[in-house]
Design an enzyme around this catalytic site. Sequence first.
Site, PDB file in Angstrom:
ATOM      1  N   LYS B  69      46.845  58.747 -84.566  1.00  0.00           N
ATOM      2  CA  LYS B  69      46.426  58.957 -85.961  1.00  0.00           C
ATOM      3  C   LYS B  69      44.908  58.952 -86.086  1.00  0.00           C
ATOM      4  O   LYS B  69      44.321  59.829 -86.738  1.00  0.00           O
ATOM      5  CB  LYS B  69      47.040  57.866 -86.842  1.00  0.00           C
ATOM      6  CG  LYS B  69      46.872  58.129 -88.330  1.00  0.00           C
ATOM      7  CD  LYS B  69      47.634  57.085 -89.143  1.00  0.00           C
ATOM      8  CE  LYS B  69      47.081  55.709 -88.805  1.00  0.00           C
ATOM      9  NZ  LYS B  69      47.777  54.627 -89.500  1.00  0.00           N
ATOM     10  N   THR B  71      42.799  59.592 -83.758  1.00  0.00           N
ATOM     11  CA  THR B  71      42.274  60.757 -83.046  1.00  0.00           C
ATOM     12  C   THR B  71      42.312  61.988 -83.944  1.00  0.00           C
ATOM     13  O   THR B  71      41.335  62.736 -84.039  1.00  0.00           O
ATOM     14  CB  THR B  71      43.094  60.969 -81.757  1.00  0.00           C
ATOM     15  OG1 THR B  71      43.051  59.754 -80.997  1.00  0.00           O
ATOM     16  CG2 THR B  71      42.548  62.110 -80.928  1.00  0.00           C
ATOM     17  N   ARG B  92      38.946  51.934 -90.239  1.00  0.00           N
ATOM     18  CA  ARG B  92      38.928  50.487 -89.998  1.00  0.00           C
ATOM     19  C   ARG B  92      38.134  50.146 -88.745  1.00  0.00           C
ATOM     20  O   ARG B  92      38.022  50.959 -87.835  1.00  0.00           O
ATOM     21  CB  ARG B  92      40.359  49.974 -89.830  1.00  0.00           C
ATOM     22  CG  ARG B  92      41.153  50.033 -91.130  1.00  0.00           C
ATOM     23  CD  ARG B  92      42.598  49.714 -90.888  1.00  0.00           C
ATOM     24  NE  ARG B  92      43.220  50.722 -90.042  1.00  0.00           N
ATOM     25  CZ  ARG B  92      44.422  50.629 -89.509  1.00  0.00           C
ATOM     26  NH1 ARG B  92      45.146  49.541 -89.724  1.00  0.00           N
ATOM     27  NH2 ARG B  92      44.915  51.589 -88.764  1.00  0.00           N
ATOM     28  N   LYS B 103      45.929  47.553 -73.130  1.00  0.00           N
ATOM     29  CA  LYS B 103      44.988  48.648 -72.978  1.00  0.00           C
ATOM     30  C   LYS B 103      44.925  49.433 -74.289  1.00  0.00           C
ATOM     31  O   LYS B 103      45.927  49.729 -74.900  1.00  0.00           O
ATOM     32  CB  LYS B 103      45.491  49.563 -71.870  1.00  0.00           C
ATOM     33  CG  LYS B 103      44.433  50.205 -71.015  1.00  0.00           C
ATOM     34  CD  LYS B 103      45.112  50.944 -69.877  1.00  0.00           C
ATOM     35  CE  LYS B 103      44.178  51.977 -69.307  1.00  0.00           C
ATOM     36  NZ  LYS B 103      43.075  51.384 -68.539  1.00  0.00           N
ATOM     37  N   ALA B 271      48.011  45.781 -91.057  1.00  0.00           N
ATOM     38  CA  ALA B 271      48.749  46.667 -91.947  1.00  0.00           C
ATOM     39  C   ALA B 271      50.137  46.131 -92.260  1.00  0.00           C
ATOM     40  O   ALA B 271      50.814  46.657 -93.135  1.00  0.00           O
ATOM     41  CB  ALA B 271      48.874  48.050 -91.341  1.00  0.00           C
ATOM     42  N   PHE B 299      49.605  52.369 -89.789  1.00  0.00           N
ATOM     43  CA  PHE B 299      50.978  52.785 -89.518  1.00  0.00           C
ATOM     44  C   PHE B 299      51.437  53.920 -90.433  1.00  0.00           C
ATOM     45  O   PHE B 299      50.632  54.787 -90.782  1.00  0.00           O
ATOM     46  CB  PHE B 299      51.926  51.580 -89.566  1.00  0.00           C
ATOM     47  CG  PHE B 299      51.521  50.455 -88.653  1.00  0.00           C
ATOM     48  CD1 PHE B 299      51.316  50.684 -87.291  1.00  0.00           C
ATOM     49  CD2 PHE B 299      51.309  49.169 -89.132  1.00  0.00           C
ATOM     50  CE1 PHE B 299      50.940  49.646 -86.442  1.00  0.00           C
ATOM     51  CE2 PHE B 299      50.926  48.132 -88.280  1.00  0.00           C
ATOM     52  CZ  PHE B 299      50.749  48.380 -86.944  1.00  0.00           C
ATOM     53  N   PHE B 379      50.676  66.746 -77.618  1.00  0.00           N
ATOM     54  CA  PHE B 379      50.535  66.040 -76.341  1.00  0.00           C
ATOM     55  C   PHE B 379      50.870  67.033 -75.223  1.00  0.00           C
ATOM     56  O   PHE B 379      51.630  67.978 -75.436  1.00  0.00           O
ATOM     57  CB  PHE B 379      51.499  64.853 -76.272  1.00  0.00           C
ATOM     58  CG  PHE B 379      50.974  63.620 -76.962  1.00  0.00           C
ATOM     59  CD1 PHE B 379      50.799  63.604 -78.340  1.00  0.00           C
ATOM     60  CD2 PHE B 379      50.653  62.476 -76.239  1.00  0.00           C
ATOM     61  CE1 PHE B 379      50.314  62.466 -78.983  1.00  0.00           C
ATOM     62  CE2 PHE B 379      50.173  61.343 -76.875  1.00  0.00           C
ATOM     63  CZ  PHE B 379      50.002  61.328 -78.244  1.00  0.00           C
ATOM     64  N   TRP B 407      42.708  65.518 -79.340  1.00  0.00           N
ATOM     65  CA  TRP B 407      42.329  64.764 -78.155  1.00  0.00           C
ATOM     66  C   TRP B 407      41.572  65.675 -77.192  1.00  0.00           C
ATOM     67  O   TRP B 407      40.462  65.369 -76.781  1.00  0.00           O
ATOM     68  CB  TRP B 407      43.571  64.170 -77.461  1.00  0.00           C
ATOM     69  CG  TRP B 407      43.220  63.074 -76.496  1.00  0.00           C
ATOM     70  CD1 TRP B 407      43.237  61.725 -76.756  1.00  0.00           C
ATOM     71  CD2 TRP B 407      42.773  63.211 -75.145  1.00  0.00           C
ATOM     72  NE1 TRP B 407      42.820  61.031 -75.656  1.00  0.00           N
ATOM     73  CE2 TRP B 407      42.534  61.914 -74.655  1.00  0.00           C
ATOM     74  CE3 TRP B 407      42.550  64.314 -74.304  1.00  0.00           C
ATOM     75  CZ2 TRP B 407      42.081  61.673 -73.346  1.00  0.00           C
ATOM     76  CZ3 TRP B 407      42.092  64.073 -73.012  1.00  0.00           C
ATOM     77  CH2 TRP B 407      41.867  62.768 -72.535  1.00  0.00           C
TER      78      TRP B 407
END
Lengths: 553, 553
Positions: B69, B71, B92, B103, B271, B299, B379, B407
Amino acid sequence: MTDLEIAQQATMKPIKDIAAQIGLGEDDIEPYGKYKAKISTKFEHGTPDPNHKLILVTSINPTPAGEGKSTVLVGLGDALSSLDKKTIIAIREPSMGPVMGMKGGATGGGYSQVMPMEDINLHFTGDMSALTSANNTLAALIDNYIQRDNELDLDPKRIIWKRVLDINDRALRNTITGLGGISQGVPRETGFDITAASELMAILCLATSIADLKTRISRIVVGYSSKREPITVGQLGFEDAITILLKDAIKPNLAQTLAHTPAIIHGGPFANIAHGCNSVAATMTGLNLADYTVTESGFGSDLGAEKFLDIKAPQLGKTPNAVVIVATVRALKYNGGQAKDALQEENLDALKTGMPNLLRHIANIKRYGLPVVVAINHFVSDTQAELDLIKKAVEADDTTAVITDSWAKGGEGTVALAEEVIKAADTDTTFNKLYDNKDSIEDKLNAVVTNVYGGRKAILSKKAARQAKQFTDLGWGNLPICIAKTQYSLSDDPKLLGAPTDFDIDVRELVPKIGAGFIVALTGNILTMPGLPKVPAAVNMHIDDDGKIEGLF
Amino acid sequence: MTDLEIAQQATMKPIKDIAAQIGLGEDDIEPYGKYKAKISTKFEHGTPDPNHKLILVTSINPTPAGEGKSTVLVGLGDALSSLDKKTIIAIREPSMGPVMGMKGGATGGGYSQVMPMEDINLHFTGDMSALTSANNTLAALIDNYIQRDNELDLDPKRIIWKRVLDINDRALRNTITGLGGISQGVPRETGFDITAASELMAILCLATSIADLKTRISRIVVGYSSKREPITVGQLGFEDAITILLKDAIKPNLAQTLAHTPAIIHGGPFANIAHGCNSVAATMTGLNLADYTVTESGFGSDLGAEKFLDIKAPQLGKTPNAVVIVATVRALKYNGGQAKDALQEENLDALKTGMPNLLRHIANIKRYGLPVVVAINHFVSDTQAELDLIKKAVEADDTTAVITDSWAKGGEGTVALAEEVIKAADTDTTFNKLYDNKDSIEDKLNAVVTNVYGGRKAILSKKAARQAKQFTDLGWGNLPICIAKTQYSLSDDPKLLGAPTDFDIDVRELVPKIGAGFIVALTGNILTMPGLPKVPAAVNMHIDDDGKIEGLF
């Protein structure tokens, strides 16, 4: 006017102009707001000109209200600047906990202050917060380690790494964590210290590079296995993450005095539990860039100066060219038995009785082979007869004494001191070290007790004696020692004032600070987490709708 | 290349140049290093041009790995900039705890990132630390209060104010503090949350001025007297000190994307437990200065967007002109029952089964009367058939869908989305609010459950029902509600995927957040202090002697 009002009315120069005064360009600094910066040039580079002078400011044993050591230091810096000496002051950064607790910041006072004082006393450039985060991330990693496979068999009952907050919070001194059932952690007794007491603070203040920082962090002993073998951060593999959290905090902070003398304000380890000096990085930066670097150590010559000379100076590769001892009429009367609430009254007898305290501190510094100048920090209530008495007694001891008026007059009130300091710092000296690190732990303790405190000897408890042997067997016997002791007396009894002689020092326990590189010897009851008073300073603070603060100090 | 490597190879513009792009001069900002700044201009001043557009980015119910989100949001900002729209993104700021745990940072990814990413993911400008200090100073003041005279009869067993750290530390979830004897505090059971879950974080993110910040802090209920009367920070007199500790943290932070779009990164409440949006101050600043402000909420539309629209928007005085819903092939297959470790495999059946999840989120936003654009975040493992399937199903629902490649291609990969967003934001709309604050707590809960979650109704536990009555009697019944719920399902059961209908929501407990100005309704088992995994990200980090970091993300 209050210190805060004086500070709020002052005009600051942009920090890039202050940086330019000491030859730092805009690429050498990282501004934090308009009036603070981190010095991003690698501090370890460059070899200080051997002609650059280092001046150390220390004091006698103080009253609980403090004797204005920082105020004299700032005034001295401004006075040296006014005499056209290129000067940097290098001092500790304040801990925020006490700011909310007892009234009083740590940025000097009156017309001898560093600026921006509100910022410096609150979050500043975030060093304390970074240390808090790094310390507690390590604690979380350790608790997670024992919750999981615990391959090194770290004994939950023998973890010595505590959590920290930069807050006076007595309720956190003794805690049980890990409650709530099997998936919530391993229950164990532990506690919180104030951030200034974290070993990471001591490490940050002694590290000479990022690489040295990481090496020291690796060496930290976090606890013992059930077979009593020490377990280090390096064995756990956490040193890189903790170093990453401190990579900015290790850079010295630049600010300024009211008179625009560059002030490097960096690091603030406790002077009793740790070594109590600002960072090697900061002092090194001062020595690289200025003709005169004026620095401090916590409390009196028995605590801060001893540790500066025996612990910090070897890392710095330089000993002071002159030492200033700050004394006050009030504190000497207090050392002479005058009641705390009557210190404003003239009392030549009490003053005379207290004088040996100052003479002892002078002797301590001379023992190291260093030139001494006494600064008699003038308070409004002092009488001329009292000031004369001290001055004469010091001069009779073949030492220079100067009356300073740094609070009311800033650098102008400290020029006479500056002139004497310049003379003293030109003296040729040979540093006479107190002990050899190769001496045994007991011998090093005794060297401090007899030659600095003026006592008989160090008496180790059964536990401490056992630890001394264990630590020696573990190869830690060659480290310098850091005695945690009250600042109110040359002995370990805060009520034994003046210059006592027939006393021993009871060493209750030894604590390995292998990352910092010293062994702490605990005497008396040293609190590593302060509490809040009945009426905390916090309740008298005010902020208006424009963000202007009142009542901070 | 990793996100970190891409970030490390990027060239940033000096922050003063970024500020200049949005009309801010050097006096309007306070630099923190060369590439970060706080915006010191008073954000509450100025009325946003009603033609300035607000774009909200939300998502479907995600997989545990997240759907990119942030990105897409960063890519959208860069795409709007590339179309010559004056754009600010307002997002945020990350919590540091998870950075050391799992990670993954929170600064976008690939060629759609905000910079300087290492700083933003670590200490940034110190907001999290200031919140930690403020929260824990309040805790220390409270524990000191009960240790002393305790004039308001604050019951140690009924203190609800907890301490916080920005660290994943499960061992601190449940603790006993105040141990060690009579002078060490009042022993009691308590615990620590992560800083993002502090009510002060929610307050910071909703406050519209320093005065409003102080008023909200005064209203915080810290616990109850032994007669069950609520006791507030204002009654204790601690509000000024706590406000002082947050006076800089409330200023929005300025940074930039890889493509130099100005990014305001400020505030980061959880959230689930809180409202999950960046600060009103930040979004307001964006609306004042830019034609397009692109902002996010945590979210999916059931959690973050609902709270943005029902809790944040009233403070902001503005509702979004368009809403982007980020969906992915992977997450829809996950919602359709595909196993977590097989999400890279094509599965049109699972995708079809999962589609109702996306349709439900679209319906949710349309219910508020707002235009929707679906961003299908591409993706590498997605097949054309899968992408086509989603696009067609969305279009059949009379909604625009665009495939984004933020991305791999940054703004360029998000231009088609930007074009649709521009169109959507030009639509005339009437905001259709979900409930009236004057409705009863039960009615407000049911409004969310039926109209947003698609469930039957909220079932209050005995405790929650009793609290609803108590809170109403105390005058808190008029506050909006903030449901703490899993992000993985529209229901309160993380395993109920897709778009379930025949379910109720079990409300276990209500928590008054009177300072923030909402009532939290706890459902399921929401952790407010995360733990570290078996192999924390921290152990794979590396820093070299020059301070260069590897393995941070």
